[in-house]
Design a protein around this motif. Structure first.
Motif, PDB file in Angstrom:
ATOM      1  N   MET A   1       0.950  -1.212   0.084  1.00 39.82           N
ATOM      2  CA  MET A   1       0.138  -0.040   0.028  1.00 39.82           C
ATOM      3  C   MET A   1       0.871   1.459   0.147  1.00 39.82           C
ATOM      4  SD  MET A   1      -3.336  -0.644  -0.218  1.00 39.82           S
ATOM      5  CE  MET A   1      -3.100  -1.821  -1.384  1.00 39.82           C
ATOM      6  N   ASP A   2       1.835   1.149   0.538  1.00 40.66           N
ATOM      7  CA  ASP A   2       2.841   2.348   0.720  1.00 40.66           C
ATOM      8  C   ASP A   2       3.882   2.672  -0.407  1.00 40.66           C
ATOM      9  OD1 ASP A   2       1.837   3.567   3.116  1.00 40.66           O
ATOM     10  OD2 ASP A   2       2.731   2.032   4.218  1.00 40.66           O
ATOM     11  N   ILE A   3       4.577   1.520  -0.961  1.00 44.40           N
ATOM     12  CA  ILE A   3       5.791   1.881  -1.453  1.00 44.40           C
ATOM     13  C   ILE A   3       5.415   2.149  -3.104  1.00 44.40           C
ATOM     14  CG2 ILE A   3       7.056   0.479  -0.048  1.00 44.40           C
ATOM     15  CD1 ILE A   3       7.256  -1.772  -1.989  1.00 44.40           C
ATOM     16  N   CYS A   4       4.505   1.936  -3.772  1.00 45.34           N
ATOM     17  CA  CYS A   4       4.250   2.253  -5.147  1.00 45.34           C
ATOM     18  C   CYS A   4       4.779   3.818  -5.461  1.00 45.34           C
ATOM     19  CB  CYS A   4       2.928   1.893  -5.653  1.00 45.34           C
ATOM     20  SG  CYS A   4       2.589   2.164  -7.389  1.00 45.34           S
ATOM     21  N   VAL A   5       5.533   3.807  -6.346  1.00 45.12           N
ATOM     22  CA  VAL A   5       5.806   5.169  -6.970  1.00 45.12           C
ATOM     23  C   VAL A   5       5.197   5.525  -8.105  1.00 45.12           C
ATOM     24  CG1 VAL A   5       7.954   5.440  -5.412  1.00 45.12           C
ATOM     25  CG2 VAL A   5       7.897   4.391  -7.721  1.00 45.12           C
ATOM     26  N   ARG A   6       4.283   4.749  -8.378  1.00 42.32           N
ATOM     27  CA  ARG A   6       3.537   4.941  -9.891  1.00 42.32           C
ATOM     28  C   ARG A   6       4.483   5.015 -11.002  1.00 42.32           C
ATOM     29  NH1 ARG A   6      -0.062   9.846  -7.657  1.00 42.32           N
ATOM     30  NH2 ARG A   6      -1.335   8.523  -5.948  1.00 42.32           N
ATOM     31  N   CYS A   7       5.438   4.356 -11.056  1.00 41.04           N
ATOM     32  CA  CYS A   7       6.460   4.368 -12.058  1.00 41.04           C
ATOM     33  C   CYS A   7       6.011   4.002 -13.291  1.00 41.04           C
ATOM     34  CB  CYS A   7       7.642   3.565 -11.809  1.00 41.04           C
ATOM     35  SG  CYS A   7       7.600   1.915 -11.972  1.00 41.04           S
ATOM     36  N   GLY A   8       4.872   3.115 -13.392  1.00 45.87           N
ATOM     37  CA  GLY A   8       4.245   2.794 -14.443  1.00 45.87           C
ATOM     38  C   GLY A   8       4.738   1.618 -15.225  1.00 45.87           C
ATOM     39  N   ALA A   9       5.892   0.851 -14.586  1.00 47.72           N
ATOM     40  CA  ALA A   9       6.445  -0.271 -15.021  1.00 47.72           C
ATOM     41  C   ALA A   9       5.560  -1.513 -15.519  1.00 47.72           C
ATOM     42  CB  ALA A   9       7.470  -0.964 -14.462  1.00 47.72           C
ATOM     43  N   CYS A  10       4.452  -1.438 -14.347  1.00 42.97           N
ATOM     44  CA  CYS A  10       3.676  -2.751 -14.660  1.00 42.97           C
ATOM     45  C   CYS A  10       2.481  -2.416 -15.584  1.00 42.97           C
ATOM     46  CB  CYS A  10       2.965  -2.770 -13.309  1.00 42.97           C
ATOM     47  SG  CYS A  10       2.069  -1.520 -12.486  1.00 42.97           S
ATOM     48  N   ALA A  11       2.278  -0.952 -15.977  1.00 49.30           N
ATOM     49  CA  ALA A  11       1.134  -0.482 -16.547  1.00 49.30           C
ATOM     50  C   ALA A  11       0.622  -1.179 -17.833  1.00 49.30           C
ATOM     51  CB  ALA A  11       1.428   1.134 -16.959  1.00 49.30           C
ATOM     52  N   ASP A  12       1.318  -1.431 -18.522  1.00 50.03           N
ATOM     53  CA  ASP A  12       1.251  -2.355 -19.897  1.00 50.03           C
ATOM     54  C   ASP A  12       1.569  -3.788 -19.918  1.00 50.03           C
ATOM     55  OD1 ASP A  12       3.898  -2.081 -20.171  1.00 50.03           O
ATOM     56  OD2 ASP A  12       3.832  -0.759 -21.832  1.00 50.03           O
ATOM     57  N   LYS A  13       1.544  -4.424 -18.724  1.00 41.85           N
ATOM     58  CA  LYS A  13       1.988  -5.751 -18.757  1.00 41.85           C
ATOM     59  C   LYS A  13       0.877  -6.539 -18.416  1.00 41.85           C
ATOM     60  CE  LYS A  13       6.287  -4.360 -19.036  1.00 41.85           C
ATOM     61  NZ  LYS A  13       6.107  -2.916 -19.099  1.00 41.85           N
ATOM     62  N   CYS A  14      -0.274  -6.098 -18.032  1.00 41.31           N
ATOM     63  CA  CYS A  14      -1.371  -6.933 -17.872  1.00 41.31           C
ATOM     64  C   CYS A  14      -2.202  -7.137 -18.985  1.00 41.31           C
ATOM     65  CB  CYS A  14      -2.598  -6.240 -16.746  1.00 41.31           C
ATOM     66  SG  CYS A  14      -4.043  -6.973 -16.429  1.00 41.31           S
ATOM     67  N   HIS A  15      -2.589  -8.460 -19.155  1.00 41.22           N
ATOM     68  CA  HIS A  15      -3.047  -9.113 -20.219  1.00 41.22           C
ATOM     69  C   HIS A  15      -4.630  -8.649 -20.216  1.00 41.22           C
ATOM     70  CE1 HIS A  15      -3.987 -11.620 -16.850  1.00 41.22           C
ATOM     71  NE2 HIS A  15      -5.091 -12.188 -17.232  1.00 41.22           N
ATOM     72  N   TYR A  16      -5.249  -8.321 -19.351  1.00 40.41           N
ATOM     73  CA  TYR A  16      -6.461  -7.493 -19.580  1.00 40.41           C
ATOM     74  C   TYR A  16      -6.486  -6.076 -20.154  1.00 40.41           C
ATOM     75  CZ  TYR A  16      -8.835 -11.528 -16.985  1.00 40.41           C
ATOM     76  OH  TYR A  16      -9.356 -12.588 -16.521  1.00 40.41           O
ATOM     77  N   PHE A  17      -5.288  -5.572 -19.648  1.00 35.92           N
ATOM     78  CA  PHE A  17      -5.031  -3.839 -20.293  1.00 35.92           C
ATOM     79  C   PHE A  17      -4.848  -4.308 -21.740  1.00 35.92           C
ATOM     80  CE2 PHE A  17      -2.288  -1.029 -21.452  1.00 35.92           C
ATOM     81  CZ  PHE A  17      -3.084   0.481 -21.344  1.00 35.92           C
ATOM     82  N   ILE A  18      -3.786  -5.305 -21.979  1.00 31.77           N
ATOM     83  CA  ILE A  18      -3.437  -5.248 -23.536  1.00 31.77           C
ATOM     84  C   ILE A  18      -4.444  -5.616 -24.298  1.00 31.77           C
ATOM     85  CG2 ILE A  18      -1.981  -6.649 -24.878  1.00 31.77           C
ATOM     86  CD1 ILE A  18      -0.063  -6.948 -22.628  1.00 31.77           C
ATOM     87  N   GLY A  19      -5.697  -6.411 -23.660  1.00 30.22           N
ATOM     88  CA  GLY A  19      -6.608  -7.081 -24.586  1.00 30.22           C
ATOM     89  C   GLY A  19      -7.735  -6.134 -24.719  1.00 30.22           C
ATOM     90  N   SER A  20      -7.697  -4.976 -23.571  1.00 31.91           N
ATOM     91  CA  SER A  20      -9.150  -4.316 -23.323  1.00 31.91           C
ATOM     92  C   SER A  20      -8.871  -2.857 -23.493  1.00 31.91           C
ATOM     93  CB  SER A  20      -9.698  -4.331 -22.193  1.00 31.91           C
ATOM     94  OG  SER A  20      -8.743  -3.949 -20.865  1.00 31.91           O
TER      95      SER A  20
END
Lengths: 562, 190
Positions: free
Chosen positions: A110-129
């Motif tokens: 909950m605390d440490i995410c710095v919103r760097c966005g490295a994960c943003a485009d890695k989710c299969h649901y994001f890529i597909g939707s």
């Protein structure tokens, strides 16, 4: 006239008029996606629209009653009133606080995410939707915003400026909607520089919403069945045995003699546990036949259990407590039967539970048992990696047999197949099982082709139906999520003529055939041990003319037996 | 200069703008990703759009072979049929090409007197839209078929075991062709 239930109402179109093409395109409603900094991170909830095809049905009250979970009642996701307890907000916040205290990782994430966005485009649901809220960072932000509001000083004082927001019914619905658009596959975690495990955030989110009885039936039903009979289908011992007998009939027609495995046999050296999907759902059934034939070829001293009749554990998608309870049968049965160790079949999340949680969760169940560090009775190999859990993955076991030349194999029987391998998420990312399945496949098939590197191994794409989302009613969601995997399969199909997709997960075997049928219909799905059994030469077998599916083997098309 | 030459000359901006029309149907925050990520496995939706749109435009200009166009269209539509779109939104981008061409070739169309040719080309675009509609409905039908099949597959083995599955005997001939059950022949699975 009786009222039409709300969930059946269809909203009329905005206007019955002819639109120009430009209007048509511009009409796409982006409002509900708004999550940009320009409007504050999370001014989103009022725009959430839960759509058919994108969610699973609500759990029936009986499922929750069976395992003593809160707020059992009949409700519908499409209804405005979800029939929550009056003090639902208190329950959630109290549950949130409790979990922050109990689970250090949750607090940390909950605390440490710095919103760097490295994960943003890695989710299969994001890529597909292309839905921004399927970016793992934003999905988690739905929770973090509430965490900030109620559990951090900055959030309490500064509110929206600190990215905090009030918990209200719209926020809760939005949580729920997107919690069930995450398969807990952990691909995003591979790319997070801080090692944040988004799956754990989803796990916690689902635990919290389950405090209000917001379970889905596709998870709650297997949990209730498993709690009662030991497996997801609710199959009782005699029916479980009957199903295996059914396989034995089929095997007899293929090899010419009958195999006679044992059930619930005390004193066996090994207890074999596999997902019930292998026993009751095609094409997993052929994989189950593969196990039976392999063990016969080895003369293995093992037994099936009609009580520990399920490797899968939908408790993982429900709560820690339920997961522990459903898992307990494995060691309890191993102890009751007096086996030395457990051999586990091809399953996905079962191995996350076994490899990451079982040892610390339930090992006390094995106290006083005869369990010890697993040793292959055929090769003498010690499975040191399984010293703590006492449970070995079947592809580790088979790879070791092949390495020591203990299996007679005729890979040419699989020559009509061009095989690629889908790393099932959990075995790959939760236990590092990358080489063994490939080693086995390459030894039983002559034609093997890898998919592109950024779609396999640690970076493998989810099938789109894991973590309890393999329901019929959320088909659009599954297809969006399965699209990146299908895209890679399509590539090897077009480039190499691949026609078989192998995997080591019962959910994959249930989900991927449909995904393939939609995106790459020329490719079929198989378990690894179906391929093994096709190539395996059993002593005393008749000349094989058909494979496990009753299809003619290469060169046997004109045989009388076919 | 004829219309084909004009379109070839302006191919690059036309294709780019037409791609923009498709991309604009996606949420703003995702458009950057769909546009920038060039890896076809990391960004299958975006790459399929870019490659498909260009190929479709090429094909429209030359042979306009429906089979070839259908393949490219299928790649784009198959995903849109399960994404957050109404039917019209899923296929509506096709008509965007008409507007893009008029924007790009406004002056040339008048100057070169190719309005008649343009009318004919518009018809090609209309045909493309109809093809798109066919593909879209096929995709939706497939989804429904898969749902039905899934229900059957999940329960098939259990129904067989419970003796509830009805299977015709192998030597069964259809009634009316003298194929009623013969003596000693029993459908014991029903």
């Amino acid at each position: 006239m009786a009222d039409i239930p709300k969930s059946w109402k269809v909203a009329p179109p905005k206007a019955w008029k002819l639109t120009t093409p430009e209007e048509l395109v511009k009409d796409t409603d982006h409002r509900r996606y708004t999550l940009g900094l320009e409007k504050g991170w999370l001014r989103t909830a009022p725009d959430v629209e839960i759509k058919p095809g994108m969610h699973c049905h609500a759990a029936l009250p009986k499922r929750l009653e069976d395992v003593g979970m809160p707020n059992p009642r009949t409700w519908s996701v499409m209804d405005e009133d979800w029939k929550l307890p009056k003090n639902w907000k208190e329950i959630i916040l109290e549950g949130f606080k409790d979990r922050l205290e109990r689970f250090r990782s949750f607090k940390l994430f909950m605390d440490i995410c710095v919103r760097c966005g490295a994960c943003a485009d890695k989710c299969h649901y994001f890529i597909g939707s292309a839905d921004p809220k399927n970016m793992p960072v934003l999905r988690a932000e739905l929770f973090r915003s509430v965490y900030r509001k109620y559990f951090t000083t900055a959030g309490k004082v500064l509110g929206p400026i600190a990215g905090a927001r009030e918990l209200n019914i719209d926020v809760l619905k939005e949580w729920w909607y997107y919690l069930y658009q995450c398969t807990e596959c952990r691909r995003c975690s591979v790319f997070c520089p801080y090692g944040i495990d988004t799956a754990e955030i989803t796990l916690m989110g689902r635990e919290l919403t389950n405090l209000l009885g917001l379970n889905i039936d596709w998870i709650a039903a297997p949990v209730a069945f498993c709690n009662r009979t030991g497996n997801h289908m609710g199959i009782q011992p005699h029916a479980y045995k009957d199903m295996i007998e059914f396989f034995l009939d089929e095997i007899e027609t293929i090899i010419g003699y009958r195999i006679e495995p044992t059930f619930n046999r005390k004193g066996a050296e090994i207890l074999f546990i596999t997902p019930s999907g292998d026993v009751f759902g095609d094409p997993g059934t052929y994989t189950a036949m593969g196990y039976l034939m392999l063990f016969e070829a080895l003369g293995l001293d093992y037994t099936w259990s009609t009580y520990a009749s399920e490797g899968g554990n939908f408790g993982l998608f429900t709560s820690n407590e339920i997961m522990k309870k459903l898992n307990a049968k494995m060691y309890a049965e191993a102890k009751r039967l007096g086996v030395k160790w457990i051999l586990g079949g091809e399953c996905g999340h079962m191995w996350r539970v076994v490899n990451q949680y079982m040892g610390t969760m339930n090992l006390d169940m094995a106290e006083g048992s005869k369990m010890e560090e697993p040793v292959s009775p055929i090769t003498g190999t010690k499975f040191e990696n399984a010293r703590s859990t006492k449970m070995v993955h079947i592809t580790e076991f088979t790879a070791d047999l092949i390495k020591h030349g203990k299996l007679k194999l005729d890979p040419s029987r699989n020559d009509h197949l061009k095989v690629t391998y889908h790393d099932s998420c959990n075995p790959a990312r939760a236990m590092g099982l990358l080489e063994e399945p490939r080693y086995v496949i390459k030894n039983v098939c002559n034609n093997f082709y890898e998919m592109p590197p950024n779609t396999i191994r640690e970076q493998t794409f989810c099938c789109g139906g894991g973590s309890g989302l393999n329901a019929g009613e959320d088909m659009e969601l599954r297809m969006r999520g399965g699209m990146p995997r299908a895209n890679a399969v399509k590539y090897v199909h077009e480039k190499y003529g691949v026609n078989k997709l192998a995997c080591v997960c019962a959910i994959d075997r249930a989900v991927l055939p449909n995904t393939m049928e939609y995106f790459v219909p020329e490719v079929d799905v198989t378990g690894v041990h179906e391929l093994v059994a096709n190539a395996l030469i059993l002593e005393g077998e008749k000349e094989r003319t058909v494979d496990l599916r009753g299809e003619p083997l290469p060169g046997m098309e004109d045989s009388e037996d076919v | 200069m004829d219309l084909k030459s004009l379109l070839l000359q302006k191919k690059s901006p036309i294709v780019k703008k037409w791609c923009d029309v498709v991309l604009s149907t996606y949420p703003q925050q995702s458009q950057k990703f769909l546009r920038k990520q060039k890896d076809q496995f990391a960004n299958p939706v975006g790459r399929t759009i870019f490659e498909g749109i260009e190929s479709i435009f090429d094909e429209l200009l030359h042979e306009a072979n429906a089979d070839k166009i259908a393949l490219f269209l299928d790649n784009i539509i198959r995903v849109r049929a399960v994404q957050e779109f109404s039917s019209s939104q899923a296929v509506g981008f096709i008509f965007g090409l008409k507007k893009v061409i008029r924007e790009e070739l406004e002056r040339e169309i008048l100057k070169e007197g190719v309005t008649e040719e343009l009318g004919a080309f518009d018809s090609r675009i209309d045909a493309l839209a109809l093809l798109c509609f066919d593909i879209y409905t096929q995709c939706r039908q497939k989804i429904f078929d898969i749902r039905v099949k899934e229900v059957k597959t999940r329960s098939e083995r259990l129904l067989q075991m419970a003796g509830l599955a009805y299977e015709l005997p192998e030597d069964y001939e259809h009634p009316g062709k003298g194929g009623d059950l013969k003596e000693g022949q029993v459908n014991n699975k029903c």
